[in-house]
Design an enzyme around this catalytic site. Sequence first.
Site, short mmCIF file in Angstrom:
data_model
loop_
_atom_site.label_atom_id
_atom_site.label_comp_id
_atom_site.label_asym_id
_atom_site.label_seq_id
_atom_site.Cartn_x
_atom_site.Cartn_y
_atom_site.Cartn_z
N ASP A 48 33.93 34.81 46.49
CA ASP A 48 34.09 34.07 47.75
C ASP A 48 33.66 34.91 48.96
O ASP A 48 33.61 36.14 48.89
CB ASP A 48 35.56 33.69 47.95
CG ASP A 48 36.03 32.61 46.99
OD1 ASP A 48 35.29 32.27 46.05
OD2 ASP A 48 37.15 32.12 47.19
N HIS A 190 36.01 38.57 45.55
CA HIS A 190 35.33 38.44 46.85
C HIS A 190 34.21 39.47 46.96
O HIS A 190 34.47 40.66 46.74
CB HIS A 190 36.32 38.68 47.99
CG HIS A 190 37.43 37.68 48.06
ND1 HIS A 190 38.54 37.74 47.26
CD2 HIS A 190 37.60 36.57 48.84
CE1 HIS A 190 39.35 36.72 47.54
NE2 HIS A 190 38.81 36.00 48.49
ZN LIG Z 1 37.79 32.99 51.40
#
Ligand SMILES: [Zn+2]
Length: 249
Positions: A48, A190
Amino acid sequence: MKGQEFIAGTMFRLIRKMYRIWKSIPMHVMGTITHVSTSDMVAALTFDDGPDPVFTPLLLVILEKYNVHATFFMIGKAAEQHPDLVQKIAQGGHAIGNHSWDHPSFPSITGRERRKQIRASAKAVAPYGQKLFRPPYGHQTVASRIDAILLRYKVIAWDMNACDWEKHDAQWMANRLINRLKPGSIILLHDTLWDIMEKDAKDRVPVLEALDIFLEKVSRQFRFVTIPELLRRGRVQKQNWYVKDHNDW
Ligand SMILES: [Zn+2]
């Protein structure tokens, strides 16, 4: 007497069956995908908040080393700044999903703003984006879930993470992933952190090292596939996943 018991038993089973069907309808429509049920040794890595000009290219090298295809839930504003990176990710066989335009918590903005966020992000990753949405922070309400339905997006959450928005060393994060991995998992990671200013947590080098350790350990047993492929490989599992706090991740 026997006849009465039989009728009562049948009625009870019928009511229980109807109750289960009634309960499964909102879950089927409103539920958020967390993983799939399968005996195949497959799982999906998701990243992400990117793309990031420093860390995403380093991540792509690791994914290529282990022949892994992942899914990138991109921030539209970042994607717009790095179109070459978006193209490179798509051409590497990875899937691209939507993580909003600039990462607001969806319950805190209006429906009109939410739909604008999703549309703007889709435009930034076109023509590579798929109709997959991950809510920023995992925050969701019934209303924001309906917005995703209106725009025909599948909402993808996760059932595993490495707490990579906190400061941990690579081995700790790798162990957490190794210990929790199971067939059908969707793993949250992430490639950058959009709105965390703390420098130590923002540094992705420990996350990349953790991923390398993790894949070295498990990539011979598990095949890592994109979300669309994972959804084809097993029975989709959903949760009614509404307003989650950071601490619930
Ligand atoms: Zn996020």
